[in-house]
Design a protein around this motif. Structure first.
Motif, PDB file in Angstrom:
ATOM      1  N   PRO A 179       0.935  -1.353   0.121  1.00 21.17           N
ATOM      2  CA  PRO A 179      -0.020  -0.005  -0.185  1.00 21.17           C
ATOM      3  C   PRO A 179       0.846   1.468  -0.100  1.00 21.17           C
ATOM      4  CG  PRO A 179       0.130  -0.845   2.133  1.00 21.17           C
ATOM      5  CD  PRO A 179       1.003  -1.818   1.231  1.00 21.17           C
ATOM      6  N   ASN A 180       0.348   2.342  -0.431  1.00 19.75           N
ATOM      7  CA  ASN A 180       1.007   3.650  -0.501  1.00 19.75           C
ATOM      8  C   ASN A 180       2.104   3.842  -1.367  1.00 19.75           C
ATOM      9  OD1 ASN A 180      -1.360   3.922   1.111  1.00 19.75           O
ATOM     10  ND2 ASN A 180      -0.197   4.609   3.040  1.00 19.75           N
ATOM     11  N   GLU A 181       2.166   2.912  -2.287  1.00 20.69           N
ATOM     12  CA  GLU A 181       3.298   3.257  -3.178  1.00 20.69           C
ATOM     13  C   GLU A 181       2.615   3.114  -4.527  1.00 20.69           C
ATOM     14  OE1 GLU A 181       6.034  -0.053  -2.817  1.00 20.69           O
ATOM     15  OE2 GLU A 181       6.594   0.350  -0.664  1.00 20.69           O
ATOM     16  N   TRP A 182       3.493   4.157  -5.541  1.00 18.62           N
ATOM     17  CA  TRP A 182       2.978   4.179  -6.723  1.00 18.62           C
ATOM     18  C   TRP A 182       3.584   3.271  -7.816  1.00 18.62           C
ATOM     19  CZ3 TRP A 182      -1.640   6.633  -7.199  1.00 18.62           C
ATOM     20  CH2 TRP A 182      -1.867   7.645  -6.365  1.00 18.62           C
ATOM     21  N   LEU A 183       2.588   2.720  -8.499  1.00 17.73           N
ATOM     22  CA  LEU A 183       3.351   1.978  -9.650  1.00 17.73           C
ATOM     23  C   LEU A 183       2.857   2.617 -11.096  1.00 17.73           C
ATOM     24  CD1 LEU A 183       4.373  -0.878 -11.237  1.00 17.73           C
ATOM     25  CD2 LEU A 183       1.982  -1.612 -10.934  1.00 17.73           C
ATOM     26  N   PHE A 197       0.705  12.869 -20.558  1.00 18.72           N
ATOM     27  CA  PHE A 197       0.319  12.331 -19.449  1.00 18.72           C
ATOM     28  C   PHE A 197       0.926  11.221 -18.851  1.00 18.72           C
ATOM     29  CE2 PHE A 197      -2.401   9.827 -22.239  1.00 18.72           C
ATOM     30  CZ  PHE A 197      -2.156   8.502 -21.998  1.00 18.72           C
ATOM     31  N   ILE A 198       1.232  11.109 -17.388  1.00 21.48           N
ATOM     32  CA  ILE A 198       1.863  10.362 -16.773  1.00 21.48           C
ATOM     33  C   ILE A 198       0.862   9.623 -16.010  1.00 21.48           C
ATOM     34  CG2 ILE A 198       3.441   9.577 -15.156  1.00 21.48           C
ATOM     35  CD1 ILE A 198       5.432  11.662 -16.349  1.00 21.48           C
ATOM     36  N   THR A 199       0.591   8.319 -15.883  1.00 17.75           N
ATOM     37  CA  THR A 199      -0.454   7.635 -14.884  1.00 17.75           C
ATOM     38  C   THR A 199       0.141   6.740 -14.012  1.00 17.75           C
ATOM     39  OG1 THR A 199      -2.251   8.067 -16.600  1.00 17.75           O
ATOM     40  CG2 THR A 199      -2.623   6.306 -14.845  1.00 17.75           C
ATOM     41  N   GLN A 200      -0.181   6.641 -12.814  1.00 16.85           N
ATOM     42  CA  GLN A 200       0.419   5.592 -11.858  1.00 16.85           C
ATOM     43  C   GLN A 200      -1.148   5.098 -11.003  1.00 16.85           C
ATOM     44  OE1 GLN A 200       2.844   8.418  -9.482  1.00 16.85           O
ATOM     45  NE2 GLN A 200       4.439   7.753 -10.667  1.00 16.85           N
ATOM     46  N   LYS A 201      -0.677   3.983 -10.382  1.00 17.59           N
ATOM     47  CA  LYS A 201      -1.711   3.371  -9.784  1.00 17.59           C
ATOM     48  C   LYS A 201      -1.025   3.108  -8.409  1.00 17.59           C
ATOM     49  CE  LYS A 201      -3.935  -1.415  -9.306  1.00 17.59           C
ATOM     50  NZ  LYS A 201      -4.071  -2.692 -10.076  1.00 17.59           N
ATOM     51  N   GLY A 202      -2.170   3.462  -7.473  1.00 17.22           N
ATOM     52  CA  GLY A 202      -1.581   2.866  -5.972  1.00 17.22           C
ATOM     53  C   GLY A 202      -2.981   2.612  -5.076  1.00 17.22           C
ATOM     54  N   ARG A 203      -2.509   1.787  -4.125  1.00 13.80           N
ATOM     55  CA  ARG A 203      -3.728   1.511  -3.236  1.00 13.80           C
ATOM     56  C   ARG A 203      -3.334   2.224  -1.654  1.00 13.80           C
ATOM     57  NH1 ARG A 203      -8.367  -0.920  -2.576  1.00 13.80           N
ATOM     58  NH2 ARG A 203      -8.731  -1.660  -0.616  1.00 13.80           N
ATOM     59  N   VAL A 204      -4.412   2.588  -1.416  1.00 20.10           N
ATOM     60  CA  VAL A 204      -4.358   3.518  -0.251  1.00 20.10           C
ATOM     61  C   VAL A 204      -4.894   2.702   0.933  1.00 20.10           C
ATOM     62  CG1 VAL A 204      -5.692   5.567   1.132  1.00 20.10           C
ATOM     63  CG2 VAL A 204      -5.441   5.457  -1.457  1.00 20.10           C
ATOM     64  N   ASP A 205      -4.225   2.601   2.133  1.00 21.15           N
ATOM     65  CA  ASP A 205      -4.488   1.911   3.220  1.00 21.15           C
ATOM     66  C   ASP A 205      -3.891   2.899   4.472  1.00 21.15           C
ATOM     67  OD1 ASP A 205      -5.155   0.036   5.088  1.00 21.15           O
ATOM     68  OD2 ASP A 205      -3.379  -1.045   4.809  1.00 21.15           O
TER      69      ASP A 205
END
Length: 323
Positions: free
Chosen positions: A241-245, A253-261
């Protein structure tokens, strides 16, 4: 009167498409009657401009906000150099049937409509039925000549690559890449602010008016990148969690995915707005002066001057900005 920056949420503009369905209703979105294929969530285009639903600017269109607040809110990179509009268009797509086989031009194509941009985009798959697939690029060795002959012979599908998809897959689709979403796929789309699509093939089906939809064979053949445009795809499993991929990096554009916990402290940059798309779960956006509850399917535009903010709760988000 000065307005303190805050996260903007917009009323989506729904577009009926021959390939659409009703799945966007699962996000609590209001759908008109018909086969709704596209929800334009954040848009500043002649074919669809979204209006704010929250805070002091409620009722104002993104075009009005762009005109009033300019680079202060959108950042030094928050405008198209070609037409002055907001540079990105954010959509949710419900593909109950196959989309046409299509391709998009780049900014340099001489037959673009006046003021229109090219279209580089990316997809993040929110949901997919078992066995779902997409069309993603040409098969190796296909040239303009062989593709043109295949179209004349009615065997264009022999030239196209089919790729199985599942929730969490990400696809980067530079202009010039032949592609098509197929039935049973629900995606978030981040793209240049463009509504120009050239259709190569549409399964010989009627459109919403009962007539065959227009094809654009010559334009398509002109803009296809036959040697590849740099398209990439990936699984997007997160290490924690709380890290960007990073899913996509383009000039637009730049797009990242992250999981909020729990709580994730972040900040905007003065150079660009930030767009957040909630893919699943729920939580909130907290900033100096406010708190906004969030849930799956919602999209937010954070002004460049918002500064420090935090994401809280348990949710998967996409973050995009203009590089």
């Amino acid at each position: 009167m000065a307005v303190k920056p805050y996260p903007l949420q917009f009323r989506s503009e729904m577009k009926e498409r021959v390939w659409g369905g009703r799945a966007l209703a699962q996000f609590g979105l209001e759908l008109p009657e018909g086969r709704i294929g596209e929800g334009w969530m954040i848009g500043d285009h002649p074919n669809g401009t979204t209006k704010v639903v929250n805070g002091e600017l409620a009722g104002r269109g993104l075009d009005e906000i762009r005109t009033q607040f300019g680079r202060e809110w959108f950042g030094s990179k928050g405008f198209s150099e070609k037409n002055g509009r907001f540079p990105l268009l954010i959509k949710l797509l419900d593909c109950d049937d196959d989309l046409s086989v299509q391709v998009h031009p780049n900014d340099r194509y001489e037959r673009l409509p006046k003021g229109e941009l090219g279209k580089t985009e990316m997809w993040y798959v929110l949901d997919a039925r078992p066995g779902a697939k997409i069309i993603y690029g040409l098969k190796p060795g296909v040239t303009r000549q062989t593709l043109e002959q295949a179209i004349r012979d009615g065997r264009i599908m022999d030239c196209l690559q089919e790729v199985p998809v599942e929730a969490g897959d990400s696809f980067y689709i530079p202009a010039g890449t032949v592609h098509a979403l197929c039935s049973g796929v629900l995606v978030a789309e981040i793209q240049q602010n463009s509504d120009t699509t050239y259709r190569l093939y549409d399964y010989n089906r009627p459109g919403l008016d009962g007539k065959p939809r227009e094809l654009h064979i010559e334009d398509s053949l002109n803009v296809i990148a036959y040697e590849g445009a740099g398209a990439t795809r990936m699984k997007t499993h997160l290490s924690g969690p709380n890290e960007w991929l990073t899913l996509a990096e383009s000039p637009y554009f730049i797009t990242q995915k992250g999981r909020v916990d729990g709580e994730w402290k972040l900040a905007t940059s003065a150079e660009s707005f930030t767009i957040l798309i909630v893919c699943d779960g729920s939580g909130s956006i907290v900033w100096d002066g406010g708190r906004l509850e969030t849930k799956a399917g919602q999209c937010f535009l954070l002004p460049a001057t918002l500064g420090e903010y935090a994401l809280t709760g348990g949710m998967t988000v996409l973050r995009s900005w203009a590089p």
